[in-house]
Design a protein around this motif. Structure first.
Motif, PDB file in Angstrom:
ATOM      1  N   MET A 140      -6.419  -5.389   1.447  1.00 30.12           N
ATOM      2  CA  MET A 140      -5.060  -5.257   1.924  1.00 30.12           C
ATOM      3  C   MET A 140      -4.174  -4.799   0.763  1.00 30.12           C
ATOM      4  O   MET A 140      -4.363  -5.231  -0.364  1.00 30.12           O
ATOM      5  CB  MET A 140      -4.599  -6.613   2.450  1.00 30.12           C
ATOM      6  CG  MET A 140      -3.216  -6.606   2.965  1.00 30.12           C
ATOM      7  SD  MET A 140      -3.274  -6.512   4.739  1.00 30.12           S
ATOM      8  CE  MET A 140      -1.692  -7.165   5.102  1.00 30.12           C
ATOM      9  N   TYR A 141      -3.252  -3.949   1.047  1.00 30.18           N
ATOM     10  CA  TYR A 141      -2.361  -3.479   0.015  1.00 30.18           C
ATOM     11  C   TYR A 141      -0.908  -3.629   0.461  1.00 30.18           C
ATOM     12  O   TYR A 141      -0.615  -3.774   1.648  1.00 30.18           O
ATOM     13  CB  TYR A 141      -2.654  -2.021  -0.351  1.00 30.18           C
ATOM     14  CG  TYR A 141      -2.065  -1.023   0.629  1.00 30.18           C
ATOM     15  CD1 TYR A 141      -0.833  -0.420   0.367  1.00 30.18           C
ATOM     16  CD2 TYR A 141      -2.701  -0.708   1.815  1.00 30.18           C
ATOM     17  CE1 TYR A 141      -0.276   0.469   1.264  1.00 30.18           C
ATOM     18  CE2 TYR A 141      -2.150   0.178   2.709  1.00 30.18           C
ATOM     19  CZ  TYR A 141      -0.939   0.773   2.431  1.00 30.18           C
ATOM     20  OH  TYR A 141      -0.378   1.644   3.320  1.00 30.18           O
ATOM     21  N   PHE A 142      -0.016  -3.574  -0.505  1.00 30.98           N
ATOM     22  CA  PHE A 142       1.415  -3.572  -0.238  1.00 30.98           C
ATOM     23  C   PHE A 142       2.013  -2.460  -1.075  1.00 30.98           C
ATOM     24  O   PHE A 142       1.687  -2.320  -2.260  1.00 30.98           O
ATOM     25  CB  PHE A 142       2.046  -4.920  -0.616  1.00 30.98           C
ATOM     26  CG  PHE A 142       3.548  -4.911  -0.516  1.00 30.98           C
ATOM     27  CD1 PHE A 142       4.172  -4.899   0.716  1.00 30.98           C
ATOM     28  CD2 PHE A 142       4.337  -4.884  -1.658  1.00 30.98           C
ATOM     29  CE1 PHE A 142       5.562  -4.876   0.809  1.00 30.98           C
ATOM     30  CE2 PHE A 142       5.715  -4.871  -1.572  1.00 30.98           C
ATOM     31  CZ  PHE A 142       6.329  -4.872  -0.333  1.00 30.98           C
ATOM     32  N   ALA A 143       2.853  -1.666  -0.467  1.00 32.77           N
ATOM     33  CA  ALA A 143       3.539  -0.599  -1.190  1.00 32.77           C
ATOM     34  C   ALA A 143       4.993  -0.596  -0.791  1.00 32.77           C
ATOM     35  O   ALA A 143       5.336  -0.756   0.385  1.00 32.77           O
ATOM     36  CB  ALA A 143       2.916   0.749  -0.878  1.00 32.77           C
ATOM     37  N   ALA A 144       5.859  -0.443  -1.784  1.00 31.55           N
ATOM     38  CA  ALA A 144       7.290  -0.409  -1.526  1.00 31.55           C
ATOM     39  C   ALA A 144       7.941   0.616  -2.433  1.00 31.55           C
ATOM     40  O   ALA A 144       7.462   0.883  -3.537  1.00 31.55           O
ATOM     41  CB  ALA A 144       7.909  -1.785  -1.771  1.00 31.55           C
ATOM     42  N   LEU A 145       9.024   1.164  -1.945  1.00 31.75           N
ATOM     43  CA  LEU A 145       9.864   2.057  -2.737  1.00 31.75           C
ATOM     44  C   LEU A 145      11.108   1.290  -3.134  1.00 31.75           C
ATOM     45  O   LEU A 145      11.743   0.645  -2.301  1.00 31.75           O
ATOM     46  CB  LEU A 145      10.290   3.278  -1.918  1.00 31.75           C
ATOM     47  CG  LEU A 145       9.215   4.243  -1.479  1.00 31.75           C
ATOM     48  CD1 LEU A 145       9.802   5.284  -0.526  1.00 31.75           C
ATOM     49  CD2 LEU A 145       8.607   4.942  -2.675  1.00 31.75           C
ATOM     50  N   LEU A 146      11.456   1.342  -4.402  1.00 29.52           N
ATOM     51  CA  LEU A 146      12.713   0.781  -4.882  1.00 29.52           C
ATOM     52  C   LEU A 146      13.530   1.941  -5.436  1.00 29.52           C
ATOM     53  O   LEU A 146      13.119   2.587  -6.403  1.00 29.52           O
ATOM     54  CB  LEU A 146      12.483  -0.248  -5.990  1.00 29.52           C
ATOM     55  CG  LEU A 146      11.901  -1.590  -5.611  1.00 29.52           C
ATOM     56  CD1 LEU A 146      11.697  -2.451  -6.861  1.00 29.52           C
ATOM     57  CD2 LEU A 146      12.804  -2.318  -4.628  1.00 29.52           C
ATOM     58  N   ALA A 147      14.657   2.216  -4.818  1.00 32.98           N
ATOM     59  CA  ALA A 147      15.524   3.304  -5.262  1.00 32.98           C
ATOM     60  C   ALA A 147      16.772   2.702  -5.898  1.00 32.98           C
ATOM     61  O   ALA A 147      17.446   1.859  -5.300  1.00 32.98           O
ATOM     62  CB  ALA A 147      15.908   4.189  -4.084  1.00 32.98           C
ATOM     63  N   TRP A 160      19.676  -1.864  -6.305  1.00 34.57           N
ATOM     64  CA  TRP A 160      18.397  -1.386  -5.800  1.00 34.57           C
ATOM     65  C   TRP A 160      18.353  -1.451  -4.288  1.00 34.57           C
ATOM     66  O   TRP A 160      18.837  -2.409  -3.692  1.00 34.57           O
ATOM     67  CB  TRP A 160      17.258  -2.221  -6.369  1.00 34.57           C
ATOM     68  CG  TRP A 160      17.052  -2.032  -7.829  1.00 34.57           C
ATOM     69  CD1 TRP A 160      17.535  -2.818  -8.834  1.00 34.57           C
ATOM     70  CD2 TRP A 160      16.315  -0.990  -8.471  1.00 34.57           C
ATOM     71  NE1 TRP A 160      17.144  -2.321 -10.055  1.00 34.57           N
ATOM     72  CE2 TRP A 160      16.388  -1.194  -9.867  1.00 34.57           C
ATOM     73  CE3 TRP A 160      15.593   0.113  -8.005  1.00 34.57           C
ATOM     74  CZ2 TRP A 160      15.774  -0.353 -10.783  1.00 34.57           C
ATOM     75  CZ3 TRP A 160      14.974   0.949  -8.924  1.00 34.57           C
ATOM     76  CH2 TRP A 160      15.071   0.714 -10.298  1.00 34.57           C
ATOM     77  N   GLU A 161      17.753  -0.436  -3.670  1.00 33.61           N
ATOM     78  CA  GLU A 161      17.484  -0.443  -2.239  1.00 33.61           C
ATOM     79  C   GLU A 161      15.972  -0.372  -2.082  1.00 33.61           C
ATOM     80  O   GLU A 161      15.307   0.398  -2.777  1.00 33.61           O
ATOM     81  CB  GLU A 161      18.125   0.756  -1.545  1.00 33.61           C
ATOM     82  CG  GLU A 161      19.628   0.693  -1.521  1.00 33.61           C
ATOM     83  CD  GLU A 161      20.248   1.897  -0.801  1.00 33.61           C
ATOM     84  OE1 GLU A 161      19.503   2.702  -0.194  1.00 33.61           O
ATOM     85  OE2 GLU A 161      21.469   2.017  -0.857  1.00 33.61           O
ATOM     86  N   ALA A 162      15.441  -1.165  -1.167  1.00 30.13           N
ATOM     87  CA  ALA A 162      13.987  -1.207  -0.980  1.00 30.13           C
ATOM     88  C   ALA A 162      13.611  -0.714   0.404  1.00 30.13           C
ATOM     89  O   ALA A 162      14.357  -0.886   1.367  1.00 30.13           O
ATOM     90  CB  ALA A 162      13.475  -2.631  -1.175  1.00 30.13           C
ATOM     91  N   SER A 163      12.455  -0.109   0.465  1.00 29.84           N
ATOM     92  CA  SER A 163      11.869   0.225   1.756  1.00 29.84           C
ATOM     93  C   SER A 163      10.354   0.138   1.600  1.00 29.84           C
ATOM     94  O   SER A 163       9.818   0.513   0.565  1.00 29.84           O
ATOM     95  CB  SER A 163      12.292   1.624   2.225  1.00 29.84           C
ATOM     96  OG  SER A 163      11.940   2.607   1.280  1.00 29.84           O
ATOM     97  N   ASP A 164       9.704  -0.415   2.626  1.00 26.67           N
ATOM     98  CA  ASP A 164       8.252  -0.429   2.539  1.00 26.67           C
ATOM     99  C   ASP A 164       7.775   0.959   2.920  1.00 26.67           C
ATOM    100  O   ASP A 164       8.476   1.729   3.555  1.00 26.67           O
ATOM    101  CB  ASP A 164       7.621  -1.524   3.396  1.00 26.67           C
ATOM    102  CG  ASP A 164       7.800  -1.313   4.884  1.00 26.67           C
ATOM    103  OD1 ASP A 164       8.658  -0.517   5.280  1.00 26.67           O
ATOM    104  OD2 ASP A 164       7.079  -1.957   5.656  1.00 26.67           O
ATOM    105  N   THR A 165       6.622   1.273   2.486  1.00 23.23           N
ATOM    106  CA  THR A 165       6.119   2.607   2.757  1.00 23.23           C
ATOM    107  C   THR A 165       4.666   2.533   3.174  1.00 23.23           C
ATOM    108  O   THR A 165       3.912   1.712   2.679  1.00 23.23           O
ATOM    109  CB  THR A 165       6.305   3.528   1.530  1.00 23.23           C
ATOM    110  OG1 THR A 165       5.932   4.850   1.887  1.00 23.23           O
ATOM    111  CG2 THR A 165       5.497   3.073   0.349  1.00 23.23           C
ATOM    112  N   ALA A 212      13.603   9.176  -0.661  1.00 21.35           N
ATOM    113  CA  ALA A 212      14.278   7.875  -0.626  1.00 21.35           C
ATOM    114  C   ALA A 212      15.561   7.869  -1.444  1.00 21.35           C
ATOM    115  O   ALA A 212      16.373   6.966  -1.321  1.00 21.35           O
ATOM    116  CB  ALA A 212      13.345   6.784  -1.139  1.00 21.35           C
ATOM    117  N   SER A 213      15.753   8.882  -2.291  1.00 23.97           N
ATOM    118  CA  SER A 213      16.940   8.936  -3.136  1.00 23.97           C
ATOM    119  C   SER A 213      17.509  10.348  -3.167  1.00 23.97           C
ATOM    120  O   SER A 213      17.171  11.147  -4.045  1.00 23.97           O
ATOM    121  CB  SER A 213      16.605   8.496  -4.562  1.00 23.97           C
ATOM    122  OG  SER A 213      17.761   8.572  -5.368  1.00 23.97           O
TER     123      SER A 213
END
Length: 184
Positions: A1-8, A14-19, A37-38
């Motif tokens: 299992m993996y987790f990936a997020a974008l932090l802009a 900071w604004e976060a979104s999962d990807t 994202a930015s």
């Protein structure tokens, strides 16, 4: 299992979104996703973590080339998501280097060599090493730009010491843990 997020990083913090990385096949695809994202060309971090075995940080600053850090290249190489980050440049390989499977004949010897030559070379190799192949090109441990987060408050020493829930620890150091938790 993996987790990936974008932090802009924005003017407001900071604004976060999962990807979802299922449609990402190359580092270029990942960089394009981060740039989307930015729109103001601010710093965007892509944080990827897989089952507490490795994590990666990709930093995109506007149109500059992505900067990459991977905590354990060997573990990441066993992951389709890690393979995206492990570029030839990051691993210090020439893009034209042949993979060991491409130069082996069907009998297991390299082109033009006899089996006895192959056996003597094998005696000199450490156990598990593949002569001239990708096993030597993917080191155990961290690779990439360990100073990737220096200006954001996470120094090389701290980055290399992270393990377990590294993505959360990075977000905490950046002051972005609350926004990251909204997408986790």
């Amino acid at each position: 299992m993996y987790f990936a997020a974008l932090l802009a990083r924005t003017e407001d913090g900071w604004e976060a979104s999962d990807t979802e990385l299922d449609d990402v096949e190359t580092l270029s695809d990942l960089a394009d996703l981060a740039r989307e994202a930015s729109p103001d060309e601010d710093t965007v971090l892509v944080l990827i973590e897989q089952e507490d075995s490795w994590f990666g940080v990709v930093r995109i600053d506007g149109e500059e080339d992505p900067r990459i850090y991977v905590s354990d290249a060997a573990a990441a190489a066993r992951s389709s998501y890690g393979e995206i980050l492990l570029t030839d440049e990051l691993l210090g390989r020439d893009p034209g280097d042949e993979d060991v499977l491409d130069v082996l004949d069907l009998d297991g010897t390299e082109d033009g060599e006899t089996e006895s030559e192959n056996e003597s070379e094998d005696d000199e190799e450490p156990a598990g090493a593949v002569s001239g192949g990708s096993a030597e090109a993917v080191p155990q441990g961290p690779v990439g730009d360990a100073g990737i987060l220096d200006d954001l408050g996470v120094g090389e020493k701290e980055l290399r010491a992270l393990s377990g829930d590294a993505v959360t620890e990075i977000a905490e150091a950046l002051g972005a843990s609350e926004v990251l938790e909204t997408v986790r």
